[in-house]
Design an enzyme around this catalytic site. Structure first.
Site, PDB file in Angstrom:
ATOM      1  N   THR A   1       0.820  -1.208   0.000  1.00 35.43           N
ATOM      2  CA  THR A   1       0.000   0.000   0.000  1.00 35.43           C
ATOM      3  C   THR A   1       0.852   1.256   0.000  1.00 35.43           C
ATOM      4  O   THR A   1       0.461   2.280  -0.555  1.00 35.43           O
ATOM      5  CB  THR A   1      -0.935  -0.022   1.232  1.00 35.43           C
ATOM      6  OG1 THR A   1      -1.834  -1.105   1.055  1.00 35.43           O
ATOM      7  CG2 THR A   1      -1.728   1.261   1.377  1.00 35.43           C
TER       8      THR A   1
ATOM      9  N   TYR B   1      -7.835   1.075  -4.250  1.00 35.03           N
ATOM     10  CA  TYR B   1      -6.497   1.370  -4.759  1.00 35.03           C
ATOM     11  C   TYR B   1      -5.807   0.080  -5.161  1.00 35.03           C
ATOM     12  O   TYR B   1      -6.239  -1.016  -4.793  1.00 35.03           O
ATOM     13  CB  TYR B   1      -5.663   2.115  -3.696  1.00 35.03           C
ATOM     14  CG  TYR B   1      -5.329   1.274  -2.484  1.00 35.03           C
ATOM     15  CD1 TYR B   1      -6.198   1.209  -1.396  1.00 35.03           C
ATOM     16  CD2 TYR B   1      -4.149   0.532  -2.430  1.00 35.03           C
ATOM     17  CE1 TYR B   1      -5.901   0.431  -0.288  1.00 35.03           C
ATOM     18  CE2 TYR B   1      -3.848  -0.242  -1.323  1.00 35.03           C
ATOM     19  CZ  TYR B   1      -4.721  -0.296  -0.261  1.00 35.03           C
ATOM     20  OH  TYR B   1      -4.421  -1.072   0.828  1.00 35.03           O
TER      21      TYR B   1
ATOM     22  N   THR C   1       1.805  -4.151   4.419  1.00 36.22           N
ATOM     23  CA  THR C   1       1.719  -4.408   5.857  1.00 36.22           C
ATOM     24  C   THR C   1       1.143  -5.787   6.187  1.00 36.22           C
ATOM     25  O   THR C   1       1.359  -6.291   7.287  1.00 36.22           O
ATOM     26  CB  THR C   1       0.857  -3.334   6.552  1.00 36.22           C
ATOM     27  OG1 THR C   1      -0.450  -3.344   5.978  1.00 36.22           O
ATOM     28  CG2 THR C   1       1.471  -1.962   6.427  1.00 36.22           C
ATOM     29  N   ASP C   2       0.433  -6.400   5.224  1.00 31.61           N
ATOM     30  CA  ASP C   2      -0.280  -7.647   5.543  1.00 31.61           C
ATOM     31  C   ASP C   2       0.650  -8.778   6.005  1.00 31.61           C
ATOM     32  O   ASP C   2       0.322  -9.524   6.928  1.00 31.61           O
ATOM     33  CB  ASP C   2      -1.085  -8.129   4.326  1.00 31.61           C
ATOM     34  CG  ASP C   2      -2.278  -7.222   4.025  1.00 31.61           C
ATOM     35  OD1 ASP C   2      -2.623  -6.381   4.872  1.00 31.61           O
ATOM     36  OD2 ASP C   2      -2.873  -7.374   2.940  1.00 31.61           O
TER      37      ASP C   2
ATOM     38  N   LYS D   1       0.630  -7.258  12.980  1.00 33.50           N
ATOM     39  CA  LYS D   1      -0.434  -6.384  12.484  1.00 33.50           C
ATOM     40  C   LYS D   1      -1.689  -6.728  13.282  1.00 33.50           C
ATOM     41  O   LYS D   1      -2.097  -7.892  13.336  1.00 33.50           O
ATOM     42  CB  LYS D   1      -0.659  -6.594  10.990  1.00 33.50           C
ATOM     43  CG  LYS D   1      -1.653  -5.607  10.414  1.00 33.50           C
ATOM     44  CD  LYS D   1      -1.745  -5.671   8.887  1.00 33.50           C
ATOM     45  CE  LYS D   1      -2.694  -4.570   8.395  1.00 33.50           C
ATOM     46  NZ  LYS D   1      -2.805  -4.519   6.931  1.00 33.50           N
TER      47      LYS D   1
ATOM     48  N   GLU E   1      -2.743 -28.804  28.618  1.00 37.65           N
ATOM     49  CA  GLU E   1      -3.917 -29.624  28.293  1.00 37.65           C
ATOM     50  C   GLU E   1      -3.606 -30.659  27.212  1.00 37.65           C
ATOM     51  O   GLU E   1      -4.401 -31.545  26.953  1.00 37.65           O
ATOM     52  CB  GLU E   1      -5.058 -28.728  27.815  1.00 37.65           C
ATOM     53  CG  GLU E   1      -5.790 -27.994  28.921  1.00 37.65           C
ATOM     54  CD  GLU E   1      -7.031 -27.291  28.396  1.00 37.65           C
ATOM     55  OE1 GLU E   1      -8.116 -27.884  28.435  1.00 37.65           O
ATOM     56  OE2 GLU E   1      -6.893 -26.143  27.928  1.00 37.65           O
TER      57      GLU E   1
HETATM   58  N1  ASP Z   1      -2.622  -5.497   0.989  1.00 33.62           N
HETATM   59  C1  ASP Z   1      -1.606  -4.527   1.266  1.00 33.62           C
HETATM   60  C2  ASP Z   1      -0.283  -5.249   1.342  1.00 33.62           C
HETATM   61  O1  ASP Z   1       0.008  -5.890   2.303  1.00 33.62           O
HETATM   62  C3  ASP Z   1      -1.919  -3.817   2.534  1.00 33.62           C
HETATM   63  C4  ASP Z   1      -0.872  -2.824   3.004  1.00 33.62           C
HETATM   64  O2  ASP Z   1       0.216  -2.708   2.493  1.00 33.62           O
HETATM   65  O3  ASP Z   1      -1.166  -2.121   3.992  1.00 33.62           O
HETATM   66  O4  ASP Z   1       0.459  -5.179   0.407  1.00 33.62           O
END
Ligand code: ASP
Length: 366
Positions: A51, A64, A130-131, A203, A322
């Site tokens: 992103t 986007y 970020t994923d 995340k 457990e």
């Molecule tokens: N889907 C995007 C990615 O991980 C989300 C992001 O970058 O925040 O590339």
């Protein structure tokens, strides 16, 4: 190496670099800086997409496409970033990190190792979605044997958004990557003024700019307007560095998500499709139904390496509470979430480490 087009003269850079260094408390020059005879740190930016490199899409107001803008262009759009370091930028991939894969990981390792071996760099910044950022960060930490700061950065809003967070995050990442006090801290993740360690960062929110947290350890530091503040002195990251095979892919490790009313089917399917390892994203303390645990025990007997983790999002998974791990031949992931446990298990299996007690020991390394 492609040099960034925005350049001031060397003497101007040196003065500005010293000013920037004083501003963020830098004092001692380091290897590649000495080699190039400049006061600025040399930082290599490797673009992978995400992103942070996203661009608005005509489909709708908030739609986007990830990974459209090159790392060089992202840097070119940030005023003053060229005063922090001698920056060069290269593109490794242009993908959303939901498509992150072994090939990109191997390419990153190859380029970073070459840059470090050739003393080209004092720091590396990786722009990344970020994923799966926490997975790439943890993967790199397990295979790179270096003191050089490796900093992953991304954003929650695309570059074309009102209030895009990418430029500030990238600027902060550059400050961290170019700072001598960032050395020897393992692979770092920088977003929203906060610095996290690869082992602990997760995340935690689908859309908020404050999404990265380290629930079991807390952040390792903060990036303020005027200073870089690490909360602790650097501690040696003890993770034994694992070897990479000559080429991808890494051995297949599947994650199985535990839930109410669960039977053995998912585990049996994973074994049938050739999983060499299974990570259980278990309920609670890494638990699952009797049917699923029995199927995991049968898989372990056949040589599939089984690691119990948890879907909960924080806390340690403990042995023999457990579930009878000793008897069933399982390891537990301790503080590693399922996605990081999967990364480590792939690497362990690739290194021939499959005995449950040796696997358990490897998971215990900070
Ligand atoms: N889907 C995007 C990615 O991980 C989300 C992001 O970058 O925040 O590339």
């Amino acid at each position: 190496m492609t040099l960034h087009p925005l350049r001031s003269t060397r003497s101007a850079r040196t003065i500005l670099g010293l000013a920037a260094a004083l501003m963020i408390g830098l004092a001692s020059p380091v290897s590649a800086q000495q080699a190039s005879g400049t006061a600025l740190a040399n930082v290599l930016v490797l673009g992978t997409g995400g992103t942070i490199a996203g661009q608005a899409n005509a489909r709708a107001g908030n739609a986007y496409d990830s990974g459209k803008v090159s790392a060089a262009n992202l840097i070119a759009a940030i005023p003053g970033i060229d005063k922090l370091a001698e920056i060069s930028a290269e593109q490794i991939s242009s993908i959303g990190s939901q498509d992150m894969n072994d090939k990109v990981w191997f390419d990153l390792v190859k380029r970073i190792r070459a840059a470090i071996d050739n003393k080209e760099v004092d720091g590396v910044v990786i722009t990344h979605g970020t994923d799966t950022m926490e997975e790439t960060a943890f993967f790199l930490q397990n295979v790179l044997d270096t003191d050089v700061p490796i900093v992953l950065v991304g954003s929650m809003r695309p570059s074309t958004a009102i209030g895009a967070d990418g430029p500030a995050n990238l600027y902060d990442a550059m400050r961290v990557a170019s700072a001598p006090e960032s050395r020897g801290r393992g692979v770092l993740v920088v977003l929203n003024d906060t610095i996290h360690g690869a082992r602990w960062v997760q995340k935690t929110n689908t859309t908020s700019v404050q999404t990265f947290r380290s629930p079991d350890a807390g952040p390792v530091g903060y990036v303020d307007t005027g200073s870089l503040r690490f909360l602790q002195p650097a501690v040696a990251i003890k993770t034994a560095k694992l070897k990479l095979p000559d080429a991808p892919p890494l051995p297949r490790v599947d994650i199985i998500y535990s839930h109410a009313n669960m039977d053995a089917a998912e585990v049996e399917d994973a074994v049938k499709r050739g999983a060499k390892g299974i990570v259980l994203a278990g309920v609670g303390d890494g638990n699952s139904s009797k049917g699923a645990i029995d199927a995991l025990a049968a898989a372990a007997k056949q040589g599939v390496v089984v690691v119990r983790s948890t879907r909960v999002g924080s806390g340690y998974v403990n042995r023999n509470v457990e579930v009878e791990d000793d008897k069933l031949g399982f390891a537990v992931s301790l503080d590693l979430n399922p996605q990081k446990a999967r990364v480590l298990l792939e690497l362990l299996i690739a290194n021939g480490i499959t005995d449950p007690s040796a696997v358990q020991q490897a998971f215990a390394q900070p």
